[in-house]
Design a protein around this motif. Structure first.
Motif, PDB file in Angstrom:
ATOM      1  N   ALA A 202       0.834  -1.203   0.000  1.00  0.00           N
ATOM      2  CA  ALA A 202       0.000   0.000   0.000  1.00  0.00           C
ATOM      3  C   ALA A 202       0.868   1.253   0.000  1.00  0.00           C
ATOM      4  O   ALA A 202       0.573   2.229  -0.711  1.00  0.00           O
ATOM      5  N   ALA A 203       1.959   1.224   0.778  1.00  0.00           N
ATOM      6  CA  ALA A 203       2.851   2.378   0.797  1.00  0.00           C
ATOM      7  C   ALA A 203       3.504   2.586  -0.563  1.00  0.00           C
ATOM      8  O   ALA A 203       3.656   3.724  -1.038  1.00  0.00           O
ATOM      9  N   THR A 204       3.892   1.494  -1.226  1.00  0.00           N
ATOM     10  CA  THR A 204       4.491   1.602  -2.556  1.00  0.00           C
ATOM     11  C   THR A 204       3.511   2.202  -3.558  1.00  0.00           C
ATOM     12  O   THR A 204       3.868   3.078  -4.362  1.00  0.00           O
ATOM     13  N   MET A 205       2.255   1.737  -3.514  1.00  0.00           N
ATOM     14  CA  MET A 205       1.241   2.270  -4.425  1.00  0.00           C
ATOM     15  C   MET A 205       0.994   3.744  -4.168  1.00  0.00           C
ATOM     16  O   MET A 205       0.825   4.532  -5.121  1.00  0.00           O
ATOM     17  N   ARG A 206       0.980   4.143  -2.910  1.00  0.00           N
ATOM     18  CA  ARG A 206       0.788   5.570  -2.606  1.00  0.00           C
ATOM     19  C   ARG A 206       1.949   6.392  -3.156  1.00  0.00           C
ATOM     20  O   ARG A 206       1.745   7.475  -3.725  1.00  0.00           O
ATOM     21  N   ASN A 207       3.164   5.892  -2.996  1.00  0.00           N
ATOM     22  CA  ASN A 207       4.326   6.622  -3.522  1.00  0.00           C
ATOM     23  C   ASN A 207       4.259   6.753  -5.045  1.00  0.00           C
ATOM     24  O   ASN A 207       4.574   7.809  -5.606  1.00  0.00           O
ATOM     25  N   LEU A 208       3.878   5.662  -5.710  1.00  0.00           N
ATOM     26  CA  LEU A 208       3.767   5.718  -7.175  1.00  0.00           C
ATOM     27  C   LEU A 208       2.690   6.701  -7.614  1.00  0.00           C
ATOM     28  O   LEU A 208       2.873   7.462  -8.583  1.00  0.00           O
TER      29      LEU A 208
END
Length: 256
Positions: A202-208
């Motif tokens: 989820a954190a990776t998707m938010r960063n992207l």
């Protein structure tokens, strides 16, 4: 002549008497040393004992008995006691306790074997304490077991002796319960691992998503990213996407 004879007999008799007295002295005379960390009790003809301070003492064993007592802290270990918890689950508990003798006279006057009495008191206190706790409570906080046992042992439960510390060493489960708890812990850890992976994704998707919005609002950032990539490759093959259009895509390049 007869006078000399009787003198010789008297001398021999005295020598024999001295020899007998010496043998009796050696046979019944005893010496005891009371060290600095000890106290002694001296019993004479069955009378109440005399408390002895550190020192060297001689006595005759035919009417006198002496005992020494270590006044330092002494460790007592109770291993593998089968006890029932409040939820009727049987486990084995091992504990250790330290005790100290305060007054040997009171202790010896009150108990035939004070060590056995102390052992028994600790066993009963352990069983009574475990009977008030469920298994999960005992496993979560073994210090509370030791504290409850210490409270159960009132300061005057054995006059002349005090228990200074009580510690729980081991809580041993039956084989079937060990497997059940191992499965529970395994499931809990697997759930925690899955949750951490989900949080990371989820954190990776938010960063992207944040990066995409930033690039959309500031196209010049793509060019800066291209320059950074070219500097970091230092002659190696690189691929940089400047935009979504095919004409804006820079293909493979080799630096000579």
């Amino acid at each position: 002549m007869s006078e000399i004879f009787w003198q010789i007999v008297a001398i021999v008799f005295l020598l024999l008497a001295a020899l007998v007295i010496g043998l009796l002295w050696l046979r019944y005379r005893r010496t005891t040393i009371i060290f600095d960390y000890q106290r002694g009790l001296k019993y004479v003809n069955g009378q109440p004992p005399e408390l002895l301070e550190p020192g060297r003492y001689s006595y005759f064993s035919h009417n006198t008995r002496m005992e020494s007592f270590d006044m330092r802290s002494i460790l007592l270990q109770i291993s593998g006691q089968d006890v029932l918890c409040r939820d009727k689950v049987g486990i084995k508990v091992s504990l250790s306790a330290t005790y100290q003798i305060e007054d040997p006279r009171i202790l010896m006057a009150g108990y035939e074997d004070y060590y056995d009495h102390l052992y028994h008191h600790l066993q009963i206190a352990l069983r009574d304490t475990m009977a008030t706790m469920e298994l999960d409570e005992a496993l979560d906080d073994r210090n509370s077991i030791a504290q409850a046992i210490s409270l159960a042992l009132k300061p005057d439960f054995m006059p002349g002796l005090k228990v200074t510390t009580v510690e729980i060493k081991d809580l041993m489960l039956p084989a079937d319960l060990k497997k059940v708890y191992a499965d529970v812990v395994k499931a809990r850890k697997e759930g925690q691992a899955a949750l951490e992976r989900a949080r990371g994704e989820a954190a990776t998707m938010r960063n992207l998503a944040n990066t995409a919005r930033m690039m959309e609002k500031n196209p010049e950032l793509l060019k800066l990213r291209l320059i950074q990539t070219m500097e970091s490759t230092q002659g190696n093959t690189y691929h940089v996407a400047l935009g979504s259009k095919p004409s804006d895509t820079v293909g493979t390049s080799e630096t000579e």
